[in-house]
Design a protein around this motif. Structure first.
Motif: not given
Length: 109
Positions: A21-41, A51-58
């Motif tokens: 939830s926190r990463l999704a909010a920081k990246a301005s994307i939905s939690k379900s979208y982020l979950s889908g990326i992490e679970s390879h869906k 956006k995710i890279s910037k939110a993770l500062e990586v």
């Protein structure tokens, strides 16, 4: 689909002790979208990866697990100085070619 990206995102998210939830909010994307990326869906676009890279500062390269050679700081400074005095890329290349030619003449190659 590249499964490595989802694993990398999850790895850095957990290292930073962030919830989905926190990463999704920081990246301005939905939690379900982020979950889908992490679970390879879900296969994210380059924009979403940024956006995710910037939110993770990586750096994006780390998320994509791309090895990037670090330039020697002295070379970077030398090129910066050359550019400051008005040399462009072609003039720098010409100078390097000239120096290589001089060296080959000197060494008898």
């Amino acid at each position: 689909m590249n499964n490595k990206l989802g694993l990398q995102i999850k790895k850095y998210r957990l290292l930073k002790q962030m919830s989905l939830s926190r990463l999704a909010a920081k990246a301005s994307i939905s939690k379900s979208y982020l979950s889908g990326i992490e679970s390879h869906k879900t296969n994210p676009s380059a924009h979403m990866i940024q956006k995710i890279s910037k939110a993770l500062e990586v750096p994006v390269e780390q998320l994509l697990d791309i090895q990037v050679e670090i330039l020697d700081p002295e070379w970077v400074e030398l090129v910066a100085q050359a550019r400051e005095i008005g040399l462009d890329k072609e003039e720098i290349r010409a100078f390097l070619a000239y120096e290589a030619w001089k060296r080959s003449i000197k060494e008898g190659v």
